[in-house]
Design an enzyme around this catalytic site. Structure first.
Site, mmCIF file in Angstrom:
data_model
loop_
_atom_site.group_PDB
_atom_site.id
_atom_site.type_symbol
_atom_site.label_atom_id
_atom_site.label_comp_id
_atom_site.label_asym_id
_atom_site.label_seq_id
_atom_site.Cartn_x
_atom_site.Cartn_y
_atom_site.Cartn_z
ATOM 1 C CB THR B 72 0.374 25.771 -18.112
ATOM 2 O OG1 THR B 72 1.318 25.457 -17.750
ATOM 3 C CG2 THR B 72 -0.561 24.498 -17.001
ATOM 4 C CD GLN B 181 12.358 23.378 -20.901
ATOM 5 O OE1 GLN B 181 13.360 23.502 -21.675
ATOM 6 N NE2 GLN B 181 11.698 24.259 -20.072
ATOM 7 C CB SER B 201 5.346 27.533 -24.690
ATOM 8 O OG SER B 201 5.287 27.973 -23.597
ATOM 9 C CG HIS B 203 7.382 31.482 -21.893
ATOM 10 N ND1 HIS B 203 8.467 31.170 -21.371
ATOM 11 C CD2 HIS B 203 6.593 30.333 -21.752
ATOM 12 C CE1 HIS B 203 7.455 29.975 -20.496
ATOM 13 N NE2 HIS B 203 6.733 29.331 -20.757
ATOM 14 C CB THR B 239 -10.257 37.393 -28.668
ATOM 15 O OG1 THR B 239 -11.753 37.293 -28.620
ATOM 16 C CG2 THR B 239 -10.254 38.557 -30.126
ATOM 17 C CB CYS B 326 15.653 25.514 0.655
ATOM 18 S SG CYS B 326 16.164 24.052 2.472
#
Ligand SMILES: Cc1ncc(COP(=O)(O)O)c(C=O)c1O
Ligand code: FES
Lengths: 329, 396
Positions: B72, B181, B201, B203, B239, B326
């Site tokens: 992000t 992705q 990213s 993770h 840092t 929803c």
């Protein structure tokens, strides 16, 4: 915001145990057929609300005793999230044993309350409140089908926020009585807009006829208009404590506009004309010069620089101050 | 049994990655920028991690891979700094992106729009990919940046990145791709793809959360997003997240090593799951298997709302995801589902299943069984499959 909203919680954690149990095992899920109706000696009623492409759809079945109008059996089928299933189930449950006229009075709030574990803790998180609205709408559709009338005839006021069932009249009233200026205040006073937020402004979960932002803006405009009228009327009756000549230019403008609105525009408009105030200048001799422009039919009218002009000037002089001069451009 | 099929949201940290990170918490905890042994003892591991990252995406030593806190941040950095550098203080005013980007790109572009920047959101077809001709037509001499993702997080669909890179190069427009992705699922080569910027990213490929990167082509200017000290050569202050960087490097190395496994084994399990689910009547999957990363399925199951499906799966120990409005806290429908639009129902009936190299055959067999049961139960409740007497005029 605040501590509890910073780490987005799971909406599921806010479902009551009853809601969770009904999601797993809805009691009144299923269908009723002509056959069932015959066996129970009643009339089969079937009603739909919503559509799969909107994300929520429910079909309600009733068997109604035609003589007493009592709902002897109710079942539902629903396309929707877990809370839609749980609310549809509760709605069907609440219908059983009531007459059709009684059932129409069941609201989404009754449905939500019936699903609470603790009477003081909501059964679903705020944004899920809307799922129970569908349950209310389908009852109306079923009653309308049974009675052969239009579903709208069960609603005698315009509901702006369906989640909290707040009417247009109520919202306008709280804005006026409490001099509200923001949508958040309306929500604090009435709970309108506290749930799915569709009614706050266009672009939400569902399209609406009225939005809180528009109602607020329009009501504020009406209030402002009323206030100016009151000031100018008060002056006419000599109640005003402040002399027109001592007002700021902005206030003068507002009062002149209000006085024209009240006393002059209606006549001009009747003849297909109108006027606008272009500018207001204060001379050092205490004279207030008001520059106006005629619009529509007035702009070509011969009397606009004579009779009409004289009439406008004398009305304003009489109502507001002797020191007003009108200058048409 | 608990089965995790939401690997596009995040992944398990590979225990080998975790093991590499452990010493940098309680033993070698010094600040790598300090002039003492506490600081410098982490340097070898940091250098090794940078090597692993550079090798992983085939970056040149003169290119920069700047470590960030997440993708992000990387996406925001590129888009907002391009605004500062070439729109606010230059003569360009246009950005091109797609309708199906992750919000980290989409919302950043919306923000720039509010500042007066022109943004073109390229539409996608029913498979969720853009038309290359649309891109060619959208580029003008005012275009400052093209930002198109490598693989979509909801559908797994791959975008023609090499082709887009070639077009941008030819037209002299900067090209950013969100490859979050793609890394660890298919080979990612920044040279072949001709990208100027690439976000990733950790993770999402079995590394830790809270660490990511931005690849910046050799010599490409981009004003910092985080101003501060001299970390990362002044490109990104703060840092260094030593353990995170070490973990991300190891995760990249393992992910690249596992690409064949991904292509064969993960793909085999994904296809097995997909084929089994497509046996259920009235289901469809977005995109062909070949056009997708090997681990993702976005399936629409008619008559079953996504959140209800997730509920049933969760009751049985399966974690998956849905694009259904929803299920989101704000009840907002997922723009990817809307953009694909093929069948309006997708916006409410989408179920996303995403595997990883840790997914097993047994888990997939179990998942198939659970999903089949959930479909039977929820379709029995669904009004889509409800009886209506002949005289009833259906409004559903
Ligand atoms: C395509 C894409 N881009 C960006 C992100 C954001 O990544 P991070 O969580 O590192 O900020 C995600 C993760 O959801 C993603 O799928
Ligand atoms: S209609 Fe849902 S909050 Fe008002």
């Amino acid at each position: 915001m605040g501590k509890n909203s910073l780490i987005g919680g799971s909406i599921w954690e806010e479902y009551s145990q009853k809601v969770q149990d009904l999601m797993n095992n809805p009691k009144n899920m299923g269908e009723l057929t002509e056959e069932d109706a015959k066996n129970m000696g009643g009339k089969l009623v079937v009603a739909d609300f919503g559509a799969e492409s909107c994300g929520d759809a429910v079909r309600l079945y009733w068997i109604v005793d035609e003589a007493t109008e009592m709902i002897k059996a109710a079942k539902f089928k629903s396309f929707g999230c877990g809370t839609a299933i749980a609310s549809s189930d509760t709605m069907a449950e609440l219908c059983i044993g009531k007459t059709v006229s009684e059932a129409v009075k069941i609201t989404n709030i009754d449905v939500e309350k019936a699903m609470r574990d603790n009477p003081d803790i909501p059964a679903v998180p705020p944004q899920k409140m809307h799922c129970s609205v569908m349950a209310y709408d389908v009852i109306k559709a079923a009653a309308a089908s049974f009675k052969g009338v239009d579903a709208a005839s069960f609603e005698d006021e315009i509901i702006v926020c369906e989640c909290a069932r707040v009417s247009l009249g109520t919202i306008k009233e709280v804005i006026r009585l409490n001099n509200l200026t923001t949508v958040e205040e309306i929500t604090n006073y009435t709970k309108a807009g506290a749930f799915c937020k569709s009614c706050v402004k266009p672009g939400g979960h569902e399209e609406k006829e009225y939005y809180l932002v528009d109602i607020l803006r329009d009501t504020r405009a009406e209030m402002e208009h009323d206030r100016l009228l009151a000031i100018s009327n008060a002056q006419i009756e000599g109640h005003s404590s402040v002399n027109f000549d001592d007002l700021t230019v902005v206030k003068k403008f507002q009062q002149i506009e209000a006085a024209i609105d009240e006393n002059i525009r209606p006549m001009l408009v009747m003849d297909g004309g109108n006027l606008e105030i272009l500018d207001i200048k204060e001379g050092d001799d205490k004279v207030t010069d008001v520059y106006i422009r005629y619009l529509g039919a007035c702009s070509g009218c011969a009397s606009s620089s004579t009779g009409t002009l004289f009439a406008i000037e004398s009305v304003l002089q009489e109502k507001l101050s002797k020191n007003i001069r009108i200058l048409p451009i | 049994m608990r089965v995790y099929l939401d690997n596009n949201a995040t992944t398990i940290v590979d225990p080998k990655v975790f093991a590499e990170m452990v010493p940098y918490f309680c033993q070698m905890y010094g600040n790598p920028n300090s002039l003492h042994q506490f600081g410098s003892e982490s340097h070898p591991a940091l250098r090794a991690a940078m090597d692993q990252l550079y090798t992983g995406i085939n970056a040149n030593d003169e290119d920069d891979i700047v470590i960030t806190s997440c993708a992000t941040e990387s996406n925001n950095w590129v888009i907002k700094s391009i605004y500062n550098d070439t729109i606010l203080h230059g003569d360009k005013n246009h950005i091109i992106t797609s309708e199906v980007e992750h919000p980290a790109v989409g919302a950043s572009c919306k923000f720039l729009e509010s500042l007066g920047v022109k943004v073109t959101y390229l539409p996608v077809n029913s498979d969720g990919v853009i038309n290359i001709e649309d891109l060619k037509n959208a580029i003008t001499d005012k275009t400052a940046l093209v930002s198109i993702m490598w693989a979509n997080n909801e559908t797994g669909m791959l975008f023609p990145i090499e082709e887009i890179g070639a077009i941008c190069k030819e037209r002299g427009v900067l090209f950013h791709t969100d490859a979050v992705q793609a890394i660890g699922k298919i080979p990612v080569d920044v040279q072949k793809a001709n990208v100027d910027f690439l976000s990733f990213s950790a993770h999402k490929f079995h590394g830790p959360k809270g660490v990511g990167g931005l690849y910046i082509r050799n010599g490409q200017a981009l004003s910092p997003f985080f101003h501060g000290g001299e970390h990362m050569g002044g490109r990104r202050s703060g840092t260094l997240n030593v353990a995170g960087i070490v973990g991300m490097g190891k995760a990249m190395e393992l992910a690249v090593e596992a690409l064949d496994f991904e292509k064969n084994n993960v793909r085999r399990l994904r296809d097995k799951l997909e084929d089994a689910l497509l046996q259920i009547p009235e289901t469809f999957v977005v995109g062909t298997k070949e056009q997708r990363v090997p681990n993702t399925i976005l399936i629409s199951v008619k008559g079953i709302e996504g959140e209800a499906m997730l509920w049933d799966l969760n009751q049985n120990g399966i974690g998956a995801s849905t694009g259904s409005a929803c299920a989101s806290e704000a009840l907002e429908s997922n723009p990817v589902m809307e953009a694909i639009g093929a069948e309006a129902d997708l916006a409410h009936t989408a179920l996303r299943l995403s595997l990883s190299r840790f997914t097993t055959d047994e888990e997939i067999d179990f998942a198939i069984e659970v999903i089949q049961k959930a479909v039977v139960r929820l379709r029995a409740i669904s009004s889509t499959y409800a009886y209506a007497p002949e005289w009833h005029v259906s409004k559903l």
